[in-house]
Design a protein around this motif. Sequence first.
Motif, short mmCIF file in Angstrom:
data_model
loop_
_atom_site.label_atom_id
_atom_site.label_comp_id
_atom_site.label_asym_id
_atom_site.label_seq_id
_atom_site.Cartn_x
_atom_site.Cartn_y
_atom_site.Cartn_z
N ALA A 152 0.85 -1.20 0.00
CA ALA A 152 0.00 0.00 0.00
C ALA A 152 0.88 1.25 0.00
O ALA A 152 1.93 1.29 0.64
N PHE A 153 0.44 2.29 -0.72
CA PHE A 153 1.25 3.49 -0.90
C PHE A 153 0.39 4.71 -0.68
O PHE A 153 -0.69 4.83 -1.26
N MET A 210 -1.63 8.51 9.91
CA MET A 210 -2.90 7.85 10.19
C MET A 210 -3.32 6.83 9.13
O MET A 210 -3.91 5.80 9.49
N PRO A 211 -3.05 7.04 7.84
CA PRO A 211 -3.42 5.99 6.87
C PRO A 211 -2.74 4.66 7.16
O PRO A 211 -3.31 3.60 6.88
N GLU A 215 -5.71 1.96 7.74
CA GLU A 215 -6.01 1.27 6.50
C GLU A 215 -5.23 -0.02 6.29
O GLU A 215 -5.45 -0.73 5.32
N THR A 216 -4.29 -0.33 7.18
CA THR A 216 -3.48 -1.55 7.01
C THR A 216 -3.52 -2.36 8.30
O THR A 216 -3.93 -1.86 9.35
N LYS A 291 -15.15 1.85 12.19
CA LYS A 291 -14.16 0.86 11.78
C LYS A 291 -13.78 0.04 13.01
O LYS A 291 -12.84 0.39 13.73
N PRO A 292 -14.49 -1.04 13.26
CA PRO A 292 -14.27 -1.81 14.50
C PRO A 292 -12.83 -2.25 14.70
O PRO A 292 -12.38 -2.39 15.84
N HIS A 293 -12.11 -2.48 13.61
CA HIS A 293 -10.74 -2.96 13.75
C HIS A 293 -9.79 -1.87 14.20
O HIS A 293 -8.69 -2.15 14.70
#
Length: 375
Positions: A152-153, A210-211, A215-216, A291-293
Motif C-alpha cells: 500500500a502506498f 494515520m493511513p 487502512e493496514t 471501523k471496529p478494527h
Amino acid sequence: MKQKPFFSSPMRLNVALQGGGAHGAFTWGVLDRLLEDETLRFNAVSGTSAGAMNAAALISGLENGGPEAARQSLRSFWRSVSSRSRLIPFNRSTVQAVLGGLGLDVNALPFFFGSGSQVFSPYDLNPAGFNPLQEIIRDTIDITAISRSSVAFYVTATHVGTGEARVFSQDAVTEEVLLASACLPALFHAIEIDGEHYWDGGYSGNPSLMPLVGETDASDLLLVQTSPTQRPDLPQRAQQIAAREKEISFNAPLIKELRLLAELQYQARLLPGSGAPGFLEGLVGKFTRRKPHLIRSISALKCHRITSAAMNVRDSQTKLDSAWLFLTQLRDEGRDAAELFLKNHGGDLGRRSTLDLSRWLHGASTHETELAKAS
C-alpha cells in the motif's frame, strides 16, 4: 555478514518517510539496508516530498524484481537526481562553484533566495514551468507497477486553496501526484490535479501517519525522519533563523500526528475496561463504530524511529546539494543508522515499541506500555 533472522516468517512493516530535499538520500540508505534483511517485508509506505520519491522508487522496484531490483531502483533515482540537477540554477553545488570563483559567500545563498522570492515568483523566473523532477520520475519510476503492487502506498500533498493535506493512494498516485508532493512554491509552479492546485506535502503531513494505522493491518510503524527535531544552538543570523523556522514548520504536522496518535493509543488502552472520560472517549468510540478494527490497531500499534544525530547538526542549506559524493555520504549514514536500529531493536519488532509516544501525551505523567530503550 547475513542478518540473523529474528522471525520464522517475514515481519511486515509499515514505513513513514519524511521529506527533506537532498537529505532524502539518508532515507535511501535506510531503505537500502532494510531491503537486505530477509526477515523484513514492506507492508505499506507513506511518504511526502523526497520521502514519496523514495517510496515510489522502492515500490516500483519491488514490484518489478524484488528487493535487489528495489535497491537498484533507488540508486538509479538518486543518480539521476545528481546528474540532471547540475545545470539547475538552484543547485547548491553549481552555484558554489560559480560564486566561489568570484570570491562570494555561498552560505548567503538561501538568504538571497528568500529575499528574492518575496519579489519574484517561479511564474516570473520560470514561465514555462520547467520542473526537473518530471523527467527523473519518468525515467526511473514505474508508475504502473505502483498501481498493481501489493504494498500500500500513500502520498501527501497540500491543497493550495484550503491548506489541507490530501492523501493519494495506489491507483491515484500519478506522476503529477509525486510532483505535487515535492512542489516547493518558491521554486516551482503549483501542480494541477483534477482542476485543483497542490504544493509540497510537508506543509500539511510530513509524512501522514494515520493511513498506516487505519487502512493496514501490520502492527509495526517505522518512521524515518530526516528533518532536525532539535538544534543545539540558538539561531541568531537572519539566514539561520529563516532556516530553523522552516524546519519547525515542516516538522509541525508530524508532531501533531504523533500527539494525536499518543492520545488515541492511551485512551484506546483505557477504554475497554475503564470507560475513560473526556472527548477522546467519544472520538475513539466513533472510530470503533465506524471501523471496529481501528481500536485494536491503535491499541496494538508498535512505533519505531530511525534518525541520525548527524541530521540534527547538518546545515539545512545542504538540502539543495545534489553532488553525488554528498548523496552517497548521506546514503551511507542512512545505512549505518538502519544497521544500528536492527542491532539494537530488531528483536523488538512485533513485540514492543521502541519510540515512546508518551512524550507527546498531554496531561499524563506515566504511560503504561512496555517500551524498549528509545532509538
